[in-house]
Design a protein around this motif. Sequence first.
Motif, mmCIF file in Angstrom:
data_model
loop_
_atom_site.group_PDB
_atom_site.id
_atom_site.type_symbol
_atom_site.label_atom_id
_atom_site.label_comp_id
_atom_site.label_asym_id
_atom_site.label_seq_id
_atom_site.Cartn_x
_atom_site.Cartn_y
_atom_site.Cartn_z
ATOM 1 N N ILE A 167 0.838 -1.252 -0.071
ATOM 2 C CA ILE A 167 -0.202 0.019 0.082
ATOM 3 C C ILE A 167 0.906 1.150 -0.046
ATOM 4 N N PHE A 168 0.802 2.092 -0.968
ATOM 5 C CA PHE A 168 1.377 3.347 -0.958
ATOM 6 C C PHE A 168 0.539 4.602 -0.773
ATOM 7 N N LEU A 169 1.036 5.622 -0.278
ATOM 8 C CA LEU A 169 0.448 6.940 0.146
ATOM 9 C C LEU A 169 1.315 8.084 0.583
ATOM 10 N N ALA A 170 0.724 9.316 0.217
ATOM 11 C CA ALA A 170 1.396 10.411 0.637
ATOM 12 C C ALA A 170 1.456 10.627 1.833
ATOM 13 N N SER A 171 2.641 10.715 2.689
ATOM 14 C CA SER A 171 2.813 10.936 4.214
ATOM 15 C C SER A 171 2.946 12.389 4.520
ATOM 16 N N GLY A 172 2.461 13.039 5.029
ATOM 17 C CA GLY A 172 2.747 14.485 5.629
ATOM 18 C C GLY A 172 3.039 14.497 7.187
ATOM 19 N N THR A 173 1.850 14.423 7.888
ATOM 20 C CA THR A 173 2.295 14.452 9.313
ATOM 21 C C THR A 173 2.402 13.097 9.669
ATOM 22 N N GLY A 174 2.118 12.234 8.720
ATOM 23 C CA GLY A 174 2.113 10.608 9.016
ATOM 24 C C GLY A 174 0.988 10.144 9.642
ATOM 25 N N THR A 175 -0.067 10.749 9.943
ATOM 26 C CA THR A 175 -1.268 10.182 10.761
ATOM 27 C C THR A 175 -1.912 9.228 9.985
ATOM 28 N N THR A 176 -2.040 9.540 8.821
ATOM 29 C CA THR A 176 -2.891 8.427 7.620
ATOM 30 C C THR A 176 -1.972 7.319 7.843
ATOM 31 N N GLN A 177 -0.763 7.367 7.561
ATOM 32 C CA GLN A 177 -0.075 6.205 7.422
ATOM 33 C C GLN A 177 0.025 5.419 8.916
ATOM 34 N N ARG A 191 2.085 -7.337 4.982
ATOM 35 C CA ARG A 191 2.225 -6.589 3.818
ATOM 36 C C ARG A 191 2.929 -5.248 4.120
ATOM 37 N N LYS A 192 3.361 -4.434 3.056
ATOM 38 C CA LYS A 192 4.286 -3.383 3.279
ATOM 39 C C LYS A 192 3.351 -2.038 2.735
ATOM 40 N N ILE A 193 3.303 -1.293 4.000
ATOM 41 C CA ILE A 193 2.605 0.131 3.801
ATOM 42 C C ILE A 193 3.720 0.872 3.687
ATOM 43 N N ALA A 194 4.011 1.629 2.503
ATOM 44 C CA ALA A 194 5.180 2.673 2.324
ATOM 45 C C ALA A 194 4.367 3.885 2.205
ATOM 46 N N GLY A 195 5.012 5.047 3.163
ATOM 47 C CA GLY A 195 4.566 6.252 3.037
ATOM 48 C C GLY A 195 5.490 7.118 2.052
ATOM 49 N N ILE A 196 5.266 7.612 1.327
ATOM 50 C CA ILE A 196 6.033 8.497 0.367
ATOM 51 C C ILE A 196 5.930 10.064 0.775
ATOM 52 N N SER A 197 7.148 10.554 1.677
ATOM 53 C CA SER A 197 7.034 11.779 2.289
ATOM 54 C C SER A 197 6.872 12.890 1.387
ATOM 55 N N ILE A 198 6.297 13.775 1.724
ATOM 56 C CA ILE A 198 5.865 14.996 0.857
ATOM 57 C C ILE A 198 6.792 15.998 1.286
ATOM 58 N N ALA A 199 7.504 15.715 2.548
ATOM 59 C CA ALA A 199 8.400 17.064 2.886
ATOM 60 C C ALA A 199 9.384 16.641 3.884
ATOM 61 N N ARG A 200 8.892 15.827 5.101
ATOM 62 C CA ARG A 200 9.876 15.474 6.128
ATOM 63 C C ARG A 200 10.738 14.661 5.689
ATOM 64 N N LYS A 201 12.069 14.647 6.312
ATOM 65 C CA LYS A 201 13.143 13.725 6.230
ATOM 66 C C LYS A 201 13.185 12.742 7.645
ATOM 67 N N ASN A 202 13.812 11.541 7.186
ATOM 68 C CA ASN A 202 14.276 10.779 8.329
ATOM 69 C C ASN A 202 15.313 11.122 9.265
ATOM 70 N N PRO A 203 15.674 11.015 10.209
ATOM 71 C CA PRO A 203 14.705 9.942 11.144
ATOM 72 C C PRO A 203 13.337 10.775 11.657
ATOM 73 N N LEU A 233 7.349 -0.047 9.671
ATOM 74 C CA LEU A 233 7.304 1.454 9.348
ATOM 75 C C LEU A 233 8.069 1.761 8.139
ATOM 76 N N ILE A 234 7.623 2.127 6.972
ATOM 77 C CA ILE A 234 8.299 2.447 5.697
ATOM 78 C C ILE A 234 8.156 3.812 5.453
ATOM 79 N N PHE A 235 9.163 4.617 5.756
ATOM 80 C CA PHE A 235 8.695 5.897 5.460
ATOM 81 C C PHE A 235 9.947 6.583 4.344
ATOM 82 N N LEU A 236 9.455 6.532 3.285
ATOM 83 C CA LEU A 236 10.299 6.917 2.028
ATOM 84 C C LEU A 236 10.599 8.468 1.990
#
Length: 310
Positions: A167-177, A191-203, A233-236
Amino acid sequence: MDKNNTPVQKLGRISSNYIFMKREDMIPYSFGGNKARKAMLFFEEIVRGGYNCIVTYGSSHSNHCRVIANMAASRKLPCYIIQPDEASDMTFNSRMTELFGAHMEKVPVKDVHDTIEQRLRELKQQGKKPYFIPGGGHGDIGTQAYVLCYEEIREYEEKHDTRFGYIFLASGTGTTQAGLVCGQLLYGDERKIAGISIARKNPYGKEVIAESIRSYLSLKGFMLSEEVLQSRLIFLDDYTEDGYGMCSSGIFETIKSVMTDYGIPLDSTYTGKAFWGMEQYIVQKNIAEENILFIHTGGTPLYFHDIDRL
Ligand SMILES: *Cc1c(COP(=O)(O)O)cnc(C)c1O
């Protein structure tokens, strides 16, 4: 039974994978989207608690502010929106927020926290009962909204005898993810749920989501090891381009082709960036033979903000 589940639509293929899209943008309120799903739960709380005005926070691109201002106006509740001064170009979202009569206040980012505190204090001094909704609908209520969405995804899989490996989605605050991952953990799904970060960086970006998950699951009395949490937790953060609201021509190409091929509007701040990021990731990681679900988290008014650049 389908209750009012948002539709899942089969699109085409990327490599040997089938791409599906869950149309959260079709939630029937104020152009839909994840902010509408979250807001409906927040307003249940607001009504239950007898609150009589709303304070929230968000930028001019914010779908959250538009939806909250809309819901507040329809209930005749005054709505106060604190906006960061930076990155505050006019969008259809900010114009609608104004149209709904929200009181908007622009302050430098560093003053946002204090301004919110001050506004809440003043409203209480005036004998009002304000309810504060965190920016983007962050918090356990927002997380809960996407646990419910996760349950809809499971219902779809059951009904159509299919399974989404990703499952892929746009992650902002990450609440949805966070909500989707909590659903996955509560049901013990692999399964893999991958948030595509729209701004924030890791960590940092990942840690905020981890914190949302810990908070929600402890509320539910669900024991969770840190190891399992981290593994789920997959946050790209490779596809953020230059940050919030920033994007390159590849993203516009994706937006154009998704609209042309499927008649589905995406935008460059959230869903277009995430769909483009997903396309890159699938190819880069050689993902093959999977059913992949992309969550269309909404933001339709922003499609029109981009149209001159398409
Ligand atoms: C806010 C928003 C997101 C990000 O949601 P979060 O729960 O904050 O991660 C994604 N897509 C759209 C269209 C949004 O408005």
